[in-house]
Scaffold this motif. Sequence first.
Motif, PDB file in Angstrom:
ATOM      1  N   UNK A   6       0.883  -1.106   0.094  1.00 19.97           N
ATOM      2  CA  UNK A   6       0.121  -0.063  -0.107  1.00 19.97           C
ATOM      3  C   UNK A   6       0.852   1.206  -0.201  1.00 19.97           C
ATOM      4  N   UNK A   7       0.383   2.274  -0.723  1.00 23.66           N
ATOM      5  CA  UNK A   7       1.078   3.469  -0.584  1.00 23.66           C
ATOM      6  C   UNK A   7       0.215   4.586   0.086  1.00 23.66           C
ATOM      7  N   UNK A   8       0.851   5.373   0.835  1.00 23.92           N
ATOM      8  CA  UNK A   8       0.377   6.479   1.452  1.00 23.92           C
ATOM      9  C   UNK A   8      -0.037   7.776   0.535  1.00 23.92           C
ATOM     10  N   UNK A   9      -1.197   8.343   0.662  1.00 25.27           N
ATOM     11  CA  UNK A   9      -1.370   9.456  -0.214  1.00 25.27           C
ATOM     12  C   UNK A   9      -2.283  10.449   0.776  1.00 25.27           C
ATOM     13  N   UNK A  10      -2.110  11.725   0.574  1.00 25.69           N
ATOM     14  CA  UNK A  10      -2.643  12.676   1.157  1.00 25.69           C
ATOM     15  C   UNK A  10      -4.133  13.083   0.474  1.00 25.69           C
ATOM     16  N   UNK A  11      -4.983  13.511   1.065  1.00 16.97           N
ATOM     17  CA  UNK A  11      -6.379  13.777   0.714  1.00 16.97           C
ATOM     18  C   UNK A  11      -6.057  15.357   0.391  1.00 16.97           C
ATOM     19  N   UNK A  12      -6.305  15.718  -1.018  1.00 15.50           N
ATOM     20  CA  UNK A  12      -6.413  17.137  -1.211  1.00 15.50           C
ATOM     21  C   UNK A  12      -7.742  17.919  -1.432  1.00 15.50           C
ATOM     22  N   UNK A  13      -8.610  16.957  -1.883  1.00 14.60           N
ATOM     23  CA  UNK A  13      -9.888  17.690  -1.573  1.00 14.60           C
ATOM     24  C   UNK A  13     -10.997  16.673  -1.304  1.00 14.60           C
ATOM     25  N   UNK A  14     -12.165  17.273  -0.906  1.00 19.47           N
ATOM     26  CA  UNK A  14     -13.337  16.274  -0.300  1.00 19.47           C
ATOM     27  C   UNK A  14     -14.653  16.940  -0.921  1.00 19.47           C
ATOM     28  N   UNK A  15     -15.477  16.402  -1.839  1.00 16.49           N
ATOM     29  CA  UNK A  15     -16.742  16.914  -2.175  1.00 16.49           C
ATOM     30  C   UNK A  15     -17.977  16.137  -1.602  1.00 16.49           C
ATOM     31  N   UNK A  16     -18.929  16.629  -1.097  1.00 17.99           N
ATOM     32  CA  UNK A  16     -19.847  15.745  -0.772  1.00 17.99           C
ATOM     33  C   UNK A  16     -20.811  15.633  -1.959  1.00 17.99           C
ATOM     34  N   UNK A  17     -21.082  14.494  -2.416  1.00 16.97           N
ATOM     35  CA  UNK A  17     -21.981  14.317  -3.516  1.00 16.97           C
ATOM     36  C   UNK A  17     -23.262  14.215  -3.253  1.00 16.97           C
ATOM     37  N   UNK A  18     -23.474  13.533  -2.256  1.00 15.40           N
ATOM     38  CA  UNK A  18     -24.888  13.520  -1.660  1.00 15.40           C
ATOM     39  C   UNK A  18     -25.015  13.102  -0.389  1.00 15.40           C
ATOM     40  N   UNK A  19     -26.105  12.811   0.199  1.00 12.56           N
ATOM     41  CA  UNK A  19     -26.134  12.648   1.776  1.00 12.56           C
ATOM     42  C   UNK A  19     -25.262  11.618   2.188  1.00 12.56           C
ATOM     43  N   UNK A  38      -9.196  -0.168  -6.675  1.00  9.93           N
ATOM     44  CA  UNK A  38      -8.000  -0.285  -5.585  1.00  9.93           C
ATOM     45  C   UNK A  38      -8.476  -0.584  -4.363  1.00  9.93           C
ATOM     46  N   UNK A  39      -7.478  -1.388  -3.572  1.00  9.26           N
ATOM     47  CA  UNK A  39      -7.794  -1.603  -2.246  1.00  9.26           C
ATOM     48  C   UNK A  39      -7.135  -0.425  -1.275  1.00  9.26           C
ATOM     49  N   UNK A  40      -8.261   0.083  -0.608  1.00 10.74           N
ATOM     50  CA  UNK A  40      -8.050   1.274   0.193  1.00 10.74           C
ATOM     51  C   UNK A  40      -7.819   0.841   1.645  1.00 10.74           C
ATOM     52  N   UNK A  41      -6.887   1.281   2.105  1.00 10.62           N
ATOM     53  CA  UNK A  41      -6.650   0.988   3.725  1.00 10.62           C
ATOM     54  C   UNK A  41      -6.384   2.060   4.484  1.00 10.62           C
ATOM     55  N   UNK A  42      -7.052   1.997   5.848  1.00 14.19           N
ATOM     56  CA  UNK A  42      -6.819   2.689   6.661  1.00 14.19           C
ATOM     57  C   UNK A  42      -6.064   1.751   7.826  1.00 14.19           C
ATOM     58  N   UNK A  43      -4.919   2.147   8.259  1.00 12.80           N
ATOM     59  CA  UNK A  43      -4.178   1.091   9.288  1.00 12.80           C
ATOM     60  C   UNK A  43      -4.919   1.223  10.500  1.00 12.80           C
ATOM     61  N   UNK A  44      -5.095   0.178  10.948  1.00  9.90           N
ATOM     62  CA  UNK A  44      -5.825  -0.250  12.266  1.00  9.90           C
ATOM     63  C   UNK A  44      -7.629  -0.462  12.063  1.00  9.90           C
ATOM     64  N   UNK A  45      -7.795  -0.022  10.917  1.00  2.80           N
ATOM     65  CA  UNK A  45      -9.180   0.017  10.636  1.00  2.80           C
ATOM     66  C   UNK A  45      -9.609  -1.142   9.760  1.00  2.80           C
ATOM     67  N   UNK A  46      -9.552  -1.163   8.603  1.00  2.00           N
ATOM     68  CA  UNK A  46      -9.801  -2.211   7.378  1.00  2.00           C
ATOM     69  C   UNK A  46      -9.173  -1.755   6.173  1.00  2.00           C
ATOM     70  N   UNK A  82      -4.318   5.085   2.272  1.00  2.30           N
ATOM     71  CA  UNK A  82      -3.448   4.194   2.015  1.00  2.30           C
ATOM     72  C   UNK A  82      -4.303   3.367   0.679  1.00  2.30           C
ATOM     73  N   UNK A  83      -3.517   3.146  -0.490  1.00  2.67           N
ATOM     74  CA  UNK A  83      -4.120   2.374  -1.444  1.00  2.67           C
ATOM     75  C   UNK A  83      -3.243   1.529  -2.050  1.00  2.67           C
ATOM     76  N   UNK A  84      -3.484   0.582  -2.678  1.00  2.05           N
ATOM     77  CA  UNK A  84      -2.699  -0.592  -3.579  1.00  2.05           C
ATOM     78  C   UNK A  84      -3.677  -0.846  -4.883  1.00  2.05           C
ATOM     79  N   UNK A  85      -3.100  -0.892  -6.041  1.00  2.00           N
ATOM     80  CA  UNK A  85      -3.809  -1.325  -7.304  1.00  2.00           C
ATOM     81  C   UNK A  85      -2.979  -0.525  -8.572  1.00  2.00           C
ATOM     82  N   UNK A  86      -3.478  -0.486  -9.640  1.00  2.00           N
ATOM     83  CA  UNK A  86      -5.210  -0.746  -9.633  1.00  2.00           C
ATOM     84  C   UNK A  86      -5.022  -2.199 -10.021  1.00  2.00           C
ATOM     85  N   UNK A  87      -6.470  -2.731  -9.839  1.00  2.00           N
ATOM     86  CA  UNK A  87      -6.335  -4.131  -9.999  1.00  2.00           C
ATOM     87  C   UNK A  87      -7.725  -4.370 -10.819  1.00  2.00           C
TER      88      UNK A  87
END
Lengths: 240, 310
Positions: A6-19, A38-46, A82-87
């Motif tokens: 997995x590679x770490x990446x920073x979030x540069x923007x967040x858009x609320x698309x709907x509720x 891609x497999x998206x990972x948060x360490x300690x979460x899932x 964190x993410x790994x891919x594309x798969x």
Amino acid sequence: MSGNLPSAARIVSITEENVRVKTLVLNARAQAQPGQFAMVWLPGADEKPFSIVDDHPLTFTIARVGPFTQQVHALNVGDRLWWRGPFGRGFEIVEGNGAHLLIGGGYGAAPLAFLARRLRAAGRQVIAIIGAKTKAELLLEARFAAMGCTVVVTTEDGSAGGRGLATDVARDVAHRERVATVYACGPEGMLAAVERLCAELHLPGQVSREGYMRCGLGVCGSCHHGPWLVCRDGPVFTVG
Amino acid sequence: MSLDLSVDLCGIRLPNPLVLASGILGTSAPLLERVARCGAGAVTTKSCGPAPRAGHPNPTVIDWGGGLINAVGLPNPGVEAEVEIIATAIEQLAPLGVPLIASIFAETVAGFAAVAERISTANPDLIEVNISCPNVTAEFGRPFALDPASAAQVTAAVRAATTLPIIVKLSPNVTDIVAIARAVEDAGADAIAAINTLGPGMVIDVESGQPILANRVGGVSGPAIRPIAVRCVYDICAAVSVPVVGIGGVTCGRDAVEMLMAGATAVGVGSAVYQGGPEVFGHIRDELAGWMQAHDYASLSEFRGIAHER
């Protein structure tokens, strides 16, 4: 010996698309085909699979459906994930006369937005049918329109657009317009209806399925769909 | 010259020596059938225990560069559901002439016997007794495969619970694998499978400072462990008279030849599916056949175990 960690990446923007849905843009790039994941990972979460919604910069559109996605939704700009891919196998842009008909049900609109962008960049005519249960759950319809797609909105309760199922709208469109290929992503029931529609109208189709994925690498067998693995042979499968 | 790739494993005929290793793809009848059609000589179901298990949370499998590291944690639908899967799979495999190996695990000796007895009603060709999963230690305690006496206890209990041939799968994570092999042979094992994954190992994400696998540690497999697997198979074959299924890092025909030269009767293939897909079985089989032709061998027995001659 680099592997595919997995590679770490920073979030540069967040858009609320709907509720329930947010789009997260990362300071990372991938080389992906629409429909790949891609497999998206948060360490300690899932770690869970998500469709790639853009690869440059890497973008995910994530619905809040459980504990993990709740944690992802709690992230802020500047936080890391964190993410790994594309798969997997993505959508293949098929040559052919007529419009490219995209059918997105619920969250299924997300990977189709990436496909629509590629199709429009190649100068193809795109008709996007965006369906949801209700108006509040419609996803990305404005983005499809901004790309120059013909957008048809439909909801099961009639709170936006026509009232009915996306596949019924697709049948009407296919009777009216010349269609080159059908591309669909959405719930399993909708995909089954798309398969029937493609068979009925003799149209080539590609559907993106969901699978219960663990490894994402084609070894553990968790996401089997008949003899196929959703993570490796899919998530996009040819129908019709 | 006619080429015979077939193998007799405990009286069961395999059309070729390549066995789908347990834990890889063996989750459904259609998937097992596909692997057989792709060229496997036998297929092993994903290990099944007495009751349904969810397994570990993700991440469960990582490509770390030299192979894979995994802690999937034995997810399975439980023996009752597994009996149905196996019955369907056997029907689909029969026309292909590809036998099915049912892999089982349990937390206790009595549990192994109970699962073996129940799984036998589905009539698999062989039973693999998985006493060597390194990824459930937190829940199950030390694997039975780490000690000759406990390995023998499980083997004897399963031996008494079924009339089907049993293959006991050993762990490389011991100081003397030969002692374990002898113990399970004496306790009634019809064959030995070696090796299960190495380790456990750990891969740490250096950005978060956290182990990547949710289980923190996992079994290491793939090309990196092949020399260890070959040595284990070589040592076991020198010490026991039962057949050995050699498993560990085999990805091509040359690797299969190497495992056979170490003395293996059949050759397990697992992690190679990551790079090569289920089609890797056909590729390895064809490479093996090509190598035999190039070296004027008509059957596997002509070069099996030749590494022991000096």
